[in-house]
Design a protein around this motif. Sequence first.
Motif, PDB file in Angstrom:
ATOM      1  N   GLN A 135      47.536  42.938  43.608  1.00  0.00           N
ATOM      2  CA  GLN A 135      45.795  42.610  43.983  1.00  0.00           C
ATOM      3  C   GLN A 135      44.880  43.518  43.891  1.00  0.00           C
ATOM      4  O   GLN A 135      43.679  42.291  43.858  1.00  0.00           O
ATOM      5  CB  GLN A 135      46.278  42.376  45.746  1.00  0.00           C
ATOM      6  CG  GLN A 135      48.085  41.571  46.178  1.00  0.00           C
ATOM      7  CD  GLN A 135      47.598  40.432  45.943  1.00  0.00           C
ATOM      8  OE1 GLN A 135      46.494  39.359  45.452  1.00  0.00           O
ATOM      9  NE2 GLN A 135      49.008  40.082  45.010  1.00  0.00           N
ATOM     10  N   HIS A 136      44.752  44.018  43.350  1.00  0.00           N
ATOM     11  CA  HIS A 136      43.199  44.914  42.852  1.00  0.00           C
ATOM     12  C   HIS A 136      43.771  46.088  41.787  1.00  0.00           C
ATOM     13  O   HIS A 136      44.305  46.128  41.055  1.00  0.00           O
ATOM     14  CB  HIS A 136      43.010  45.388  44.122  1.00  0.00           C
ATOM     15  CG  HIS A 136      41.552  46.397  43.846  1.00  0.00           C
ATOM     16  ND1 HIS A 136      41.312  47.315  43.466  1.00  0.00           N
ATOM     17  CD2 HIS A 136      40.624  45.174  44.609  1.00  0.00           C
ATOM     18  CE1 HIS A 136      39.947  47.211  42.965  1.00  0.00           C
ATOM     19  NE2 HIS A 136      39.595  46.351  44.070  1.00  0.00           N
ATOM     20  N   ASP A 138      42.636  48.692  41.647  1.00  0.00           N
ATOM     21  CA  ASP A 138      43.179  50.095  40.896  1.00  0.00           C
ATOM     22  C   ASP A 138      45.061  50.460  41.416  1.00  0.00           C
ATOM     23  O   ASP A 138      45.202  51.213  40.983  1.00  0.00           O
ATOM     24  CB  ASP A 138      42.875  50.501  42.779  1.00  0.00           C
ATOM     25  CG  ASP A 138      41.603  50.399  42.750  1.00  0.00           C
ATOM     26  OD1 ASP A 138      40.686  50.948  42.046  1.00  0.00           O
ATOM     27  OD2 ASP A 138      40.726  50.444  43.977  1.00  0.00           O
TER      28      ASP A 138
END
Length: 176
Positions: A135-136, A138
């Motif tokens: 989702q990110h 990172d």
Amino acid sequence: MRCPSCEGEATKVVDTRAARGGRAVRRRRECLRCGGRFTTYENVEQRPLQVLKRDGSAEDFQRDKLRASIATACTKRPVSPSEVEALVDRIEDGVSGSAGVEISSAVIGEAVMEGLEPLDRVAYIRYASVYRNFQHIDEFQEAVDELIVKERRVEQGRLQVEMPLEADTASQGDSQ
């Protein structure tokens, strides 16, 4: 067996070989009516394997769906169709050999990632991003960092040279 050219039913087997890693038999046949040759495959009929999805539903295992997801991850990568097919074979053999008639989609997903990692790291990250539902950014970075750490460990292992034990060097000096 009907001839695909003339629909004749009288054929003879010209050649028989094991195929798909011994899971099938490949036969070359010749039509006695028109002389045309064609290939047939015989597979062992297995019990249907059910894949348990994350949402709790179940569906039949679909080899084509597995192949398509791996091929998508390998799009525009230096991975040949035969390598994709070999990976699909290994995964299918692994899940078919499981004790039950149901297998978690998580087990299949992990097997795909395990097979893609040494095959192509970019394809591995592509598949992992969908499978693990990143989702990110990172999360992408963590996955890439994990691969880099593993690669460095392997490289360090290759560069290490075996040093002789002290007893070995002492005994070599005595013999001279």
